[in-house]
Design a protein around this motif. Structure first.
Motif, PDB file in Angstrom:
ATOM      1  N   ARG A 131       0.817  -1.123  -0.118  1.00 25.08           N
ATOM      2  CA  ARG A 131       0.244  -0.126  -0.181  1.00 25.08           C
ATOM      3  C   ARG A 131       0.848   1.253   0.325  1.00 25.08           C
ATOM      4  O   ARG A 131       1.868   1.495   0.476  1.00 25.08           O
ATOM      5  CB  ARG A 131      -0.513   0.330   1.320  1.00 25.08           C
ATOM      6  CG  ARG A 131      -2.027  -0.644   1.156  1.00 25.08           C
ATOM      7  CD  ARG A 131      -2.827  -1.530   2.713  1.00 25.08           C
ATOM      8  NE  ARG A 131      -3.871  -1.794   2.385  1.00 25.08           N
ATOM      9  CZ  ARG A 131      -4.481  -2.748   4.116  1.00 25.08           C
ATOM     10  NH1 ARG A 131      -4.020  -2.307   4.971  1.00 25.08           N
ATOM     11  NH2 ARG A 131      -5.389  -4.037   3.312  1.00 25.08           N
ATOM     12  N   LYS A 132       0.201   2.160  -1.275  1.00 23.02           N
ATOM     13  CA  LYS A 132       1.461   3.765  -1.162  1.00 23.02           C
ATOM     14  C   LYS A 132       1.186   3.822   0.607  1.00 23.02           C
ATOM     15  O   LYS A 132       0.316   4.265   1.280  1.00 23.02           O
ATOM     16  CB  LYS A 132       0.984   4.047  -1.747  1.00 23.02           C
ATOM     17  CG  LYS A 132       1.919   5.567  -2.537  1.00 23.02           C
ATOM     18  CD  LYS A 132       1.507   6.317  -3.211  1.00 23.02           C
ATOM     19  CE  LYS A 132       2.074   7.433  -3.729  1.00 23.02           C
ATOM     20  NZ  LYS A 132       1.190   8.246  -5.496  1.00 23.02           N
ATOM     21  N   LEU A 133       2.695   4.139   0.679  1.00 26.55           N
ATOM     22  CA  LEU A 133       2.471   4.852   1.939  1.00 26.55           C
ATOM     23  C   LEU A 133       2.286   5.950   2.273  1.00 26.55           C
ATOM     24  O   LEU A 133       1.732   6.393   3.425  1.00 26.55           O
ATOM     25  CB  LEU A 133       4.844   5.114   1.789  1.00 26.55           C
ATOM     26  CG  LEU A 133       5.806   3.903   2.295  1.00 26.55           C
ATOM     27  CD1 LEU A 133       6.505   4.173   2.134  1.00 26.55           C
ATOM     28  CD2 LEU A 133       5.163   2.546   3.559  1.00 26.55           C
ATOM     29  N   VAL A 134       2.674   7.464   1.157  1.00 24.08           N
ATOM     30  CA  VAL A 134       2.105   8.585   1.426  1.00 24.08           C
ATOM     31  C   VAL A 134       1.765   8.698  -0.522  1.00 24.08           C
ATOM     32  O   VAL A 134       1.996   8.922  -0.968  1.00 24.08           O
ATOM     33  CB  VAL A 134       3.422   9.025   1.738  1.00 24.08           C
ATOM     34  CG1 VAL A 134       2.342  11.033   1.571  1.00 24.08           C
ATOM     35  CG2 VAL A 134       3.865   8.550   2.970  1.00 24.08           C
ATOM     36  N   PRO A 135      -0.333   9.186   0.162  1.00 25.69           N
ATOM     37  CA  PRO A 135      -0.530   9.089  -1.485  1.00 25.69           C
ATOM     38  C   PRO A 135      -0.147  11.448  -1.689  1.00 25.69           C
ATOM     39  O   PRO A 135      -0.080  11.803  -0.463  1.00 25.69           O
ATOM     40  CB  PRO A 135      -2.096   9.593  -0.395  1.00 25.69           C
ATOM     41  CG  PRO A 135      -2.491   8.626  -0.122  1.00 25.69           C
ATOM     42  CD  PRO A 135      -0.938   8.300   0.837  1.00 25.69           C
ATOM     43  N   ARG A 317       1.092  -4.173   9.570  1.00 21.88           N
ATOM     44  CA  ARG A 317       0.231  -3.705   8.609  1.00 21.88           C
ATOM     45  C   ARG A 317      -0.649  -2.990  10.038  1.00 21.88           C
ATOM     46  O   ARG A 317      -0.753  -3.501  10.321  1.00 21.88           O
ATOM     47  CB  ARG A 317      -0.554  -5.011   8.237  1.00 21.88           C
ATOM     48  CG  ARG A 317      -2.201  -4.463   7.691  1.00 21.88           C
ATOM     49  CD  ARG A 317      -2.007  -3.574   6.099  1.00 21.88           C
ATOM     50  NE  ARG A 317      -1.088  -4.888   5.099  1.00 21.88           N
ATOM     51  CZ  ARG A 317      -0.781  -4.037   3.983  1.00 21.88           C
ATOM     52  NH1 ARG A 317       0.032  -3.193   3.922  1.00 21.88           N
ATOM     53  NH2 ARG A 317      -0.722  -5.346   2.756  1.00 21.88           N
ATOM     54  N   HIS A 318      -0.352  -1.746   9.366  1.00 26.93           N
ATOM     55  CA  HIS A 318      -1.949  -1.063   9.924  1.00 26.93           C
ATOM     56  C   HIS A 318      -3.157  -1.503  10.453  1.00 26.93           C
ATOM     57  O   HIS A 318      -3.663  -1.781   9.365  1.00 26.93           O
ATOM     58  CB  HIS A 318      -1.782   0.541   9.634  1.00 26.93           C
ATOM     59  CG  HIS A 318      -0.706   1.533   9.486  1.00 26.93           C
ATOM     60  ND1 HIS A 318      -0.263   2.388   9.061  1.00 26.93           N
ATOM     61  CD2 HIS A 318       0.364   1.236  10.271  1.00 26.93           C
ATOM     62  CE1 HIS A 318       0.854   3.311   9.226  1.00 26.93           C
ATOM     63  NE2 HIS A 318       1.438   1.934  10.255  1.00 26.93           N
ATOM     64  N   GLU A 319      -3.856  -1.860  11.352  1.00 31.75           N
ATOM     65  CA  GLU A 319      -5.465  -2.439  11.961  1.00 31.75           C
ATOM     66  C   GLU A 319      -5.540  -0.914  12.626  1.00 31.75           C
ATOM     67  O   GLU A 319      -4.744  -0.741  13.690  1.00 31.75           O
ATOM     68  CB  GLU A 319      -5.413  -3.228  12.458  1.00 31.75           C
ATOM     69  CG  GLU A 319      -4.290  -4.943  10.970  1.00 31.75           C
ATOM     70  CD  GLU A 319      -5.302  -4.944  10.803  1.00 31.75           C
ATOM     71  OE1 GLU A 319      -6.368  -4.302  10.559  1.00 31.75           O
ATOM     72  OE2 GLU A 319      -4.484  -5.760   9.171  1.00 31.75           O
ATOM     73  N   PRO A 320      -7.334  -0.923  12.363  1.00 33.46           N
ATOM     74  CA  PRO A 320      -7.890   0.204  13.301  1.00 33.46           C
ATOM     75  C   PRO A 320      -8.307   0.381  15.164  1.00 33.46           C
ATOM     76  O   PRO A 320      -8.243   0.820  15.647  1.00 33.46           O
ATOM     77  CB  PRO A 320      -9.454   0.168  12.995  1.00 33.46           C
ATOM     78  CG  PRO A 320      -9.254  -0.893  12.188  1.00 33.46           C
ATOM     79  CD  PRO A 320      -7.673  -1.056  11.322  1.00 33.46           C
ATOM     80  N   VAL A 321      -7.777  -0.986  15.183  1.00 31.54           N
ATOM     81  CA  VAL A 321      -7.938  -1.506  16.738  1.00 31.54           C
ATOM     82  C   VAL A 321      -6.863  -2.734  16.990  1.00 31.54           C
ATOM     83  O   VAL A 321      -6.339  -3.936  15.891  1.00 31.54           O
ATOM     84  CB  VAL A 321      -9.289  -1.919  16.889  1.00 31.54           C
ATOM     85  CG1 VAL A 321     -10.307  -2.843  16.143  1.00 31.54           C
ATOM     86  CG2 VAL A 321      -9.695  -1.968  18.077  1.00 31.54           C
TER      87      VAL A 321
END
Length: 350
Positions: A131-135, A317-321
């Protein structure tokens, strides 16, 4: 003596079927088949080929783009999902690796999407999901930020393949993270155009020159081959934008179109180049040519000072919780003889 493979690669310089994930997926399969017939082993698609690159975010304020954002979300794809499965099946059937740019839809948010790239192996497996690090710039109005999980190089029969999306190729730390994994083929994916100014103001960002510079710099530093794959703006996409607002015609028509091309480990151009016409560009890479330049400066070997410099990369991986504790039990049926509810399409729920 040759020890590394010789690889035929393809850059798909094509337009999507604008904002139609199903039709664009079918077009992608046709293009994979065409490239395979021409002997390609590694086939690269542009940035967010499915379902399109959101050029409109550069042309109009976000308060005028709500409908386009909703359509973009609706036509973004899940990983895994039917569109990805269709591409993976084609890769497996034809025995090719596919680098595919997608707009990815979240499974936990109705409106979160990412600018993502998938590398699919010749057996149909997902080798990497980035996933692109920074749009970049106005892309922040469309996509969420990614994470470092996809900063990986895949070891394939066709070489060690890595890739970055568009402006990420300006990030020296992201590029070094791939170099440090023995990258031999670097895929950089790009949009069909990237407007930054009104033509009357002058000084519009020269995307073509910038992409050549970035691709050549990475190839020279990594001593790797590069696939530069840009999307194509066809007449249907151009008319869609201009019909929505005729005032943007000059911007659309005078912004440089993206270029698809290839570079060797010295940064020199090799193989085909496409810009003005839709098609597939090809090149042949002899990966043995990655070896000799390492004698001059190997930035992941002797030509560095690891006692002076260090780089750490967070790959979670970033997860919301983050959940803790025991899983909740499944709800029991209220009645033993309760029948499963019927779905709207006539199927029964699981």
């Amino acid at each position: 003596m040759s020890s590394l493979p010789r690889v035929r690669v393809a850059a798909v310089h094509a337009a999507p079927v604008l904002l139609d994930k199903t039709a664009t997926t079918e077009k992608a399969v046709d293009l994979i088949e065409e490239a395979a017939r021409h002997g390609a082993h590694v086939i690269a698609f542009p940035e967010t080929y499915i379902p399109a690159f959101p050029v409109w975010a550069a042309l109009w304020a976000p308060i005028h783009n709500h409908d386009l954002f909703e359509t973009m979300v609706e036509n973004s794809v899940a990983v895994p999902g039917p569109e990805v499965a269709r591409i993976a099946a084609a890769a497996r059937r034809l025995g090719v690796c596919v680098s595919l740019g997608i707009s990815e839809r979240s499974t936990v948010s109705a409106g979160c999407i990412w600018n993502s790239n998938l590398l699919i192996g010749e057996d149909g497996t997902l080798l990497n999901h980035h996933r692109k690090l920074v749009p970049t710039f106005y892309e922040k109005l469309v996509w969420a930020s990614g994470d470092g999980q996809g900063l990986r190089v895949a070891d394939t029969r066709f070489g060690r393949i890595g890739g970055l999306i568009c402006g990420e190729n300006t990030n020296p730390l992201a590029r070094f993270a791939l170099m440090a994994q023995g990258e031999q083929i670097h895929v950089s994916s790009w949009p069909p155009m990237w407007p930054t100014r009104q033509p009357a103001e002058g000084g519009n960002f020269d995307n073509v020159a910038a992409n050549r510079i970035r691709a050549a710099a990475h190839a020279f530093e990594a001593k790797a081959f590069g696939i530069v794959c840009a999307s194509f703006m066809d007449q249907a996409m151009r008319d869609f934008l201009v019909d929505r607002d005729p005032k943007v015609a000059e911007i659309v028509d005078q912004t440089p179109r993206g270029v698809s091309m290839f570079v060797d480990p010295t940064g020199a151009a090799v193989g085909d180049m496409l810009q003005a016409h839709e098609g597939i560009a090809y090149a042949d890479f002899d990966l043995n040519r990655c070896i000799e330049p390492k004698q001059f400066h190997d930035v992941v070997g002797y030509y560095n000072r690891f006692d002076v410099f260090s780089l750490g990369v967070e790959r979670r991986r970033h997860e919301p919780v983050a959940w803790s504790g025991a899983e909740q039990p499944a709800f029991a049926r209220l009645l033993d003889d309760e029948q499963p509810p019927t779905m709207r399409n006539g199927a029964t729920s699981p």
